[in-house]
Design an enzyme around this catalytic site. Sequence first.
Site, PDB file in Angstrom:
ATOM      1  N   ASN A  64       1.805   5.566   9.273  1.00 36.64           N
ATOM      2  CA  ASN A  64       1.958   4.767   8.258  1.00 36.64           C
ATOM      3  C   ASN A  64       1.722   3.470   8.768  1.00 36.64           C
ATOM      4  O   ASN A  64       1.019   2.506   8.350  1.00 36.64           O
ATOM      5  CB  ASN A  64       2.575   4.458   7.113  1.00 36.64           C
ATOM      6  CG  ASN A  64       2.714   3.522   6.452  1.00 36.64           C
ATOM      7  OD1 ASN A  64       1.685   3.488   5.337  1.00 36.64           O
ATOM      8  ND2 ASN A  64       3.899   2.142   6.304  1.00 36.64           N
TER       9      ASN A  64
ATOM     10  N   LYS B 146      -9.681   1.432  10.439  1.00 35.66           N
ATOM     11  CA  LYS B 146      -9.562   2.611   8.916  1.00 35.66           C
ATOM     12  C   LYS B 146     -11.098   3.326   9.612  1.00 35.66           C
ATOM     13  O   LYS B 146     -10.271   5.168   9.454  1.00 35.66           O
ATOM     14  CB  LYS B 146      -9.651   2.504   7.563  1.00 35.66           C
ATOM     15  CG  LYS B 146      -7.679   1.327   7.485  1.00 35.66           C
ATOM     16  CD  LYS B 146      -6.839   2.633   8.072  1.00 35.66           C
ATOM     17  CE  LYS B 146      -5.053   1.334   7.857  1.00 35.66           C
ATOM     18  NZ  LYS B 146      -4.592   2.612   8.200  1.00 35.66           N
TER      19      LYS B 146
ATOM     20  N   THR C 130       1.835  -4.548  -2.774  1.00 37.88           N
ATOM     21  CA  THR C 130       2.741  -4.530  -1.572  1.00 37.88           C
ATOM     22  C   THR C 130       2.112  -6.364  -1.100  1.00 37.88           C
ATOM     23  O   THR C 130       1.627  -6.473  -1.429  1.00 37.88           O
ATOM     24  CB  THR C 130       2.620  -3.372  -0.368  1.00 37.88           C
ATOM     25  OG1 THR C 130       0.968  -3.491  -0.299  1.00 37.88           O
ATOM     26  CG2 THR C 130       2.616  -2.344  -1.778  1.00 37.88           C
TER      27      THR C 130
ATOM     28  N   TYR D 166     -10.322  -4.883   9.676  1.00 38.91           N
ATOM     29  CA  TYR D 166      -9.147  -3.237   8.414  1.00 38.91           C
ATOM     30  C   TYR D 166     -10.148  -2.758   8.148  1.00 38.91           C
ATOM     31  O   TYR D 166     -10.032  -1.267   8.633  1.00 38.91           O
ATOM     32  CB  TYR D 166      -9.058  -4.414   7.704  1.00 38.91           C
ATOM     33  CG  TYR D 166      -8.199  -2.874   6.733  1.00 38.91           C
ATOM     34  CD1 TYR D 166      -7.069  -2.659   7.265  1.00 38.91           C
ATOM     35  CD2 TYR D 166      -8.230  -2.820   5.612  1.00 38.91           C
ATOM     36  CE1 TYR D 166      -5.544  -1.862   6.777  1.00 38.91           C
ATOM     37  CE2 TYR D 166      -7.540  -1.712   4.690  1.00 38.91           C
ATOM     38  CZ  TYR D 166      -7.165  -1.197   5.462  1.00 38.91           C
ATOM     39  OH  TYR D 166      -5.573  -0.434   4.460  1.00 38.91           O
TER      40      TYR D 166
END
Length: 242
Positions: A88, A169, A200, A165
């Site tokens: 994670n 990913k 978040t 990012y």
Amino acid sequence: MNTTKIALVTGANKGIGKEIARQLGQAGFTVLVGSRDLARGELAVKELVAEGIDAIRIQLEVTDEKSVRSAAEWIETAYGRLDVLVNNAAIIPAGDDAVSEVGIGVLREAFETNVLGLVSVTQAMLPLLSRAERARVVNMSTSLASFAQVGDPESRMSTVLTLGYNSSKAAVNMVTVMLANELRGTGILVNAADPGNCATDMGGWDAARTPEEGAAVAVRLATLGPDGPTGEVYAEEGRLLW
């Protein structure tokens, strides 16, 4: 012999990672809460234990090979195996931007954590996973790694300018597929989970989805039966085209 299943969740001291740990704990797992910051990890563990979850703090900085090795050695000594690994831990580095603007150092930072760190942890834990009856590996992905969605100019994903990012990913998706191919026939299933944009630190607190909702797909993949898929990317609505 300890028959309780053991799960390691990296970056589990907050956000979706903590919620994955919570839901796995509620499902009966002993959860190892991986955190690079010991104090934050301890706070998360206290919260989970207060809810009746068997949670244990483990210091794990995914970009530090010594830390990764130490974590694997600790799990080896304490349990002798690992049933679930949820990779994670991830970052959107400061300064992440469009291709024409992003700094090379920013890209390097994204790949260091999101790809190299993930592979380092996975390699260290594979001997432990191989000792479990039906081990599961879940890598956290995103719709921003989907070529189908980002390549569609009508999609909101095409407007998100975070090359570090998104591309790191996308690499995680390839790691997922290649590891699944490598482990076919061993009983270890490897999949990636897209939690969606959740409220978040990373997703922004105004995001529509909750961490609880985001964690659910990862937990489903972590608890697949023997006939479950491998080498796929899943979101809440099902298999993700990427």
